[in-house]
Write an enzyme that holds these catalytic residues in place. Structure first.
Site, PDB file in Angstrom:
ATOM      1  N   GLY A   1     -15.595   2.385 119.513  1.00 43.77           N
ATOM      2  CA  GLY A   1     -16.497   1.234 119.599  1.00 43.77           C
ATOM      3  C   GLY A   1     -16.697   0.407 118.343  1.00 43.77           C
ATOM      4  O   GLY A   1     -16.899  -0.799 118.426  1.00 43.77           O
ATOM      5  N   GLU A   2     -16.696   1.056 117.167  1.00 46.16           N
ATOM      6  CA  GLU A   2     -16.991   0.278 115.953  1.00 46.16           C
ATOM      7  C   GLU A   2     -15.769  -0.220 115.234  1.00 46.16           C
ATOM      8  O   GLU A   2     -15.765  -1.299 114.647  1.00 46.16           O
ATOM      9  CB  GLU A   2     -17.750   1.166 114.975  1.00 46.16           C
ATOM     10  CG  GLU A   2     -19.161   1.483 115.357  1.00 46.16           C
ATOM     11  CD  GLU A   2     -19.707   2.468 114.350  1.00 46.16           C
ATOM     12  OE1 GLU A   2     -20.436   2.043 113.450  1.00 46.16           O
ATOM     13  OE2 GLU A   2     -19.364   3.662 114.456  1.00 46.16           O
TER      14      GLU A   2
ATOM     15  N   GLY B   1     -19.925  -0.227 128.283  1.00 41.03           N
ATOM     16  CA  GLY B   1     -19.506   0.485 129.485  1.00 41.03           C
ATOM     17  C   GLY B   1     -19.733   1.979 129.398  1.00 41.03           C
ATOM     18  O   GLY B   1     -19.073   2.747 130.094  1.00 41.03           O
TER      19      GLY B   1
ATOM     20  N   LYS C   1     -11.838  10.442 121.094  1.00 38.37           N
ATOM     21  CA  LYS C   1     -12.285  10.250 119.720  1.00 38.37           C
ATOM     22  C   LYS C   1     -13.392   9.201 119.647  1.00 38.37           C
ATOM     23  O   LYS C   1     -14.409   9.409 119.014  1.00 38.37           O
ATOM     24  CB  LYS C   1     -11.107   9.823 118.822  1.00 38.37           C
ATOM     25  CG  LYS C   1     -10.096  10.942 118.581  1.00 38.37           C
ATOM     26  CD  LYS C   1      -9.030  10.518 117.578  1.00 38.37           C
ATOM     27  CE  LYS C   1      -8.038  11.656 117.330  1.00 38.37           C
ATOM     28  NZ  LYS C   1      -7.018  11.268 116.320  1.00 38.37           N
TER      29      LYS C   1
ATOM     30  N   SER D   1     -20.200   5.301 116.751  1.00 38.48           N
ATOM     31  CA  SER D   1     -19.097   5.674 117.645  1.00 38.48           C
ATOM     32  C   SER D   1     -19.267   7.089 118.166  1.00 38.48           C
ATOM     33  O   SER D   1     -18.298   7.833 118.313  1.00 38.48           O
ATOM     34  CB  SER D   1     -17.744   5.548 116.922  1.00 38.48           C
ATOM     35  OG  SER D   1     -17.554   4.233 116.454  1.00 38.48           O
TER      36      SER D   1
END
Lengths: 448, 162, 332
Positions: free
Chosen positions: C291-292, C49, C288, C88
């Site tokens: 994602g990972e 997204g 911050k 990220s």
């Protein structure tokens, strides 16, 4: 500047949602172009061998065969993917020359009118291979006398003169001497595939103006373009890379593997070339997360403070280093965990073995460090006789604490996050832990 | 080998395709008929991203020789999507964020439609069963299950109003 | 033979950005004649997204509605350089670049509005709905759409901005490892509950419950998407996945989804989370990144829960039923 936010913080509907639920959004392999050729790869069937010859004569007879690409066609055949950020030496072969180092290594690219013709032609290429002893275990690979994987003569990546990435902070031996408990653990993991639902792939098209357009599902458009430019020795401005939908990445679409050869094929044939991995190629040949072996030795006081931590890590890079040297440095920056430890020693090795090269995957360098450290923390808790919450609160880092790589911690919120987790699961923490914050320690306690 | 002509009904209209024998329905739909919402995740029947409805039953088109659908009705996600707006199941997936990368989404929606066509108020267990042939790598499945359950509720409310 | 339950925890941090930095992102923003804004990038959305959250950051900064922003990505002919979507880094770095570009475009809007309203730029605010007004004087306002049109056709001026963000590249001391690896750190604490079947060795994960601290949630639903998807992936890493089931031997390597085991919808546990926001000093609006990291704390939480359930401490992933049974045999 107003502090009230209007849009940030809202769960607005995704702008690309309708395309996904209708299936109208085009993924890379959904596109096709008139005259498009299909690229299928001849790959090494063995783990390690001298490549003495390649016989294309039967393959060339397959109806629909157009041409083959060998290493001789590749302008800059030996490269390293992180060359763009200064990593050396150049060590990976776009197409194998006289040796293969992992089962699945690309040797000859076949271009044909249909997928079926390309696959048939691939099956008819004859390889003259003389197998060599192979090494699969990281510690074995580091022993003298082990089969050497790299062409430059070593099984370990060199980090500025050292055979590993090092962190040296304080004096771990002194810490171990002062400790009441020594707690050791060895943590190992095996390789993991990113396994996105959409396989890696691209289509390269020659344009009328002498440029090449590449539709690709890479995670890093310019990184792919720049590496392609180097490998094909063409100026970057002759390449036009277009992304769009990516059917899952997870780090599996950051190596630049399909674009250079598809583009080369387009250059040689003046036709669009499609190079899309099959599922078995995605599973077996596309790079994986490294296997890791992480040894942790901790010196702990009787009340549970970790005063010395020694970490020795081996990342199994496979036959080529790809992005693993980068991961070792990131690993070294995170391997001691979010804890305030005054003496830390880390040796992190990037080891070559005869397996599919490993590369980026979600949490690159850190995921398995977190696994090792967090299981280790429970081991320590048990040895010292405290519960898992206690051991973590006692050792949690705070803002201003100096991390082992000598950067002061900032934006530290481990304590607050653990407090919130305790509330979520209904665990009643002792008052002292409920009152803790990540504020910098009072200076009377001295720097760490 | 001689090519054959296969006639079948695609989204309500007859189509004729000329194929080498044993060409898969997936290949025909994607490469000859432009139905690229039929995805191509594995060609081994392992992921469900190629799922289509054959006479209303969900089938993996990568495992089906196109000859096997001669004279039968095939519906892909293209056939489920209305000309204007969205099918209620699609709207439910949108509202529940029952997707991330979108690659498994066509297969999931096709399977969901087949389920709700046969069983308008499935239990969670029945929803989970229906999805068991479809792989998702991104969402962890819960948002997909929630999307389908919310589509069930929405349809129930429609029914109640009608 | 029994089904034994246990809980386990893990607490982690995760760095934002390509390690050591030196990973630039750039963005361009320009207004159309109807007051929409186009944000041009070469960043890739992997399905998490990114396009949406970047659009939100742009809209917020410009002071317009989210629907007025179009994200145009990914094309190297039109989009300025971006290092890529990994580590990220994207919401943080691309977000910062877009914010900078949007601020420049916003400034052009305000300067034009100041002229037309005969007010000082410092006295003007945007209302988040496409209007510029004199602070506290709602009657003195102009529509950004109208300003954009007049800028083009009456004044011959651009309403545009350029932005770049890069954390300068840090060196690494080869002897000590001294380095500045990241821009900020997000945090997570996960508690997993499992049930171990001592007859078959199979582990059912009953719940994965986590607290996350991510600086700022640009889109809470999408953050939740990462947390839930990551919890599943962590469970998958802990108990199922491997390309080499007999590592370091390469035998029996999976070729397809039938052999590469991952949990299906029936195996998915209850996944629950709470998200804290303690803004970072250098992310756009305090972002911050998340994602990972979402697979990271579930893995050891599950492994620790297994030990709590049945006393078998397994240090090797994936934790297979065979490993559990061998562990139970060793304890007996």
């Amino acid at each position: 500047m107003t502090t009230e936010l209007h849009v940030v913080g809202q769960s607005v509907a995704r702008s690309d949602g309708v395309g996904s639920v209708t299936g109208r959004s085009l993924f890379t392999a959904d596109r096709s172009f008139p005259g498009m050729l299909h690229l299928k790869m001849v790959r090494s069937p063995v783990h390690h061998a001298l490549l003495k010859g390649v016989d294309l004569s039967e393959a060339e007879k397959v109806r629909g065969f157009v041409r083959a690409l060998t290493h001789a066609d590749v302008p800059h055949n030996v490269y390293t993917i992180l060359g763009l950020i200064g990593v050396e030496p150049e060590e990976e072969f776009v197409l194998a020359v006289d040796r293969v180092r992992y089962k699945g290594e690309p040797i000859v690219a076949i271009l044909a009118e249909t997928e079926a013709a390309a696959m048939e032609a691939v099956s008819k290429v004859r390889l003259d291979l003389e197998e060599l002893p192979a090494v699969f275990d990281v510690e074995e690979a580091l022993q003298p006398g082990a089969p050497v994987v790299t062409h430059w003569g070593n099984n370990t990546f060199m980090f500025e003169g050292h055979n590993c990435r090092r962190v040296r902070y304080g004096d771990v031996e002194q810490g171990f001497a002062e400790a009441d408990h020594i707690v050791e653990g060895v943590y190992s993991t095996s390789p993991i595939e990113q396994a996105p639902l959409e396989t890696t792939g691209c289509i390269a098209l020659p344009e009328a103006n002498g440029r090449y357009t590449v539709y690709t599902n890479t995670q890093a458009l310019y990184f792919s373009l720049d590496n392609t430019s180097i490998i094909l020795q063409v100026p970057g401005n002759r390449l036009h890379f277009i992304g769009g939908m990516v059917g899952g990445g997870f780090g599996g679409k950051v190596d630049v593997i399909v674009e250079p050869l598809a583009t080369l094929g387009a250059m040689k044939t003046n036709r669009p070339v499609r190079y899309v991995y099959s599922r078995s190629e995605e599973m077996q040949v596309s790079s994986t997360r490294s296997a890791w072996k992480i040894r942790v030795k901790d010196g702990v006081t009787s009340d549970g403070r970790i005063i010395a931590r020694k970490v020795t890590s081996y990342a199994d890079s496979g036959a080529y280093s790809r992005q693993t040297p980068y991961a070792l440095t990131k690993h070294a920056a995170n391997a001691a965990g979010p804890y305030a430890i005054p003496n830390v020693w880390i040796d992190a090795y990037c080891v070559y073995t005869n397996r599919t090269p490993t590369s980026a995957m979600r949490g690159f360098g850190v995921t398995m460090a977190s696994f090792a450290i967090e299981v280790q923390m429970d081991r320590i808790a048990e040895r010292v006789g405290v519960d898992p919450w206690t051991i973590r609160f006692l050792n949690a880092y705070r803002n201003g604490d100096i991390k082992p790589h000598r950067k002061p911690a900032e934006d530290a919120t481990l304590i607050e996050t653990m407090q919130a987790a305790a509330v979520l699961v209904g665990h009643d923490l002792p008052e002292a832990f409920k009152a803790m914050t990540s504020d910098p320690r009072p200076t009377q306690e001295g720097g760490r | 080998m001689d090519k054959v002509i296969v006639t079948f009904e695609l989204a309500g209209r007859d189509v004729d395709v000329m194929v080498s024998p044993m060409t898969t329905l997936q290949s025909v739909l994607r490469n000859q008929l432009g139905h690229t919402a039929v995805k191509d995740g594995c060609r081994q029947g392992g992921c469900g991203s190629c799922t289509v409805l054959v006479d209303g039953e969900p089938m993996m088109s990568c495992l089906l020789p196109v000859e096997d659908v001669a004279g039968r009705s095939v519906i892909t996600l293209e056939g489920i999507t209305p000309t204007d707006g969205l099918h209620p199941i699609q709207q439910a997936f949108l509202d529940a964020n029952g997707y991330q990368c979108g690659y498994c989404t066509p297969g999931m929606i096709v399977v969901a439609k087949a389920l709700l066509d046969h069983n308008p108020s499935p239990s969670r267990d029945e929803v989970v069963d229906a999805l068991s042939g479809n792989v998702c790598r991104c969402t962890g499945y819960l948002p997909i299950i929630e999307a389908i359950e919310s589509a069930v509720r929405a349809a129930g409310q429609q029914e109640a109003r009608a | 033979m029994a089904r034994l339950r246990g809980t386990g925890m893990a607490a982690v941090n995760y760095p934002t950005g390509m390690n050591l930095g030196g990973d630039p992102s750039q963005a361009l923003v320009h207004a159309t004649t109807s007051g929409s804004f186009i944000v041009t990038l070469s960043a890739t959305d992997l399905g998490q997204g990114l396009r949406t959250v970047i659009g939100q950051i742009a809209a917020e900064t410009l002071g317009v509605a989210y629907e007025e922003v179009v994200i145009d990505t990914a094309d190297t002919d039109t989009g300025p350089h971006d290092m890529g979507t990994f580590a990220s880094r994207a919401t943080h770095r691309v977000g910062n670049a877009v914010k900078a570009a949007a601020l420049e475009a916003r400034q052009a809007v305000l300067e034009l509005a100041a002229e037309e309203l005969e007010a000082a730029v410092e006295d003007l605010v945007t209302d988040g709905h496409g209007n510029v007004l004199v602070n506290g004087v709602p009657s003195r306002s102009l529509r950004i759409a109208d300003l954009a049109s007049r800028a083009q056709f009456q004044y011959g001026r651009t309403i545009a901005g350029r932005g770049s963000f890069m954390k300068p590249k840090s060196g690494v001391d080869p002897e000590t490892g001294a380095m500045d690896p990241d821009s900020t750190e997000a945090h997570a604490c996960t508690i997993a509950e499992v049930e171990v079947d001592t007859e078959t060795g199979e582990v059912a994960v009953l719940s994965i419950r986590s607290a996350y601290e991510v600086g700022r949630q640009v889109n809470p639903a999408l953050v939740r998407g990462q947390i839930v998807g990551g919890a599943w992936m962590g469970m998958s890493h802990a108990l199922y996945e491997t390309t080499e089931p007999y590592y370091p031997s390469r035998d029996h390597s999976p070729k397809d989804f039938a052999e590469y085991l991952m949990p299906g919808p029936r195996e998915v546990p209850e996944i629950d989370c709470v998200v804290l926001e303690m803004p970072s000093s250098n992310g756009p609006y305090g972002v911050k990144g998340v994602g990972e990291m979402t697979a990271n704390s579930p893995i050891p939480a599950i492994v620790n829960a297994i030990y709590h359930a049945c006393g078998v401490r397994i240090d090797s992933l994936p934790v297979t039923p065979e490993a559990i049974l061998r562990g139970l045999d060793a304890l007996a």
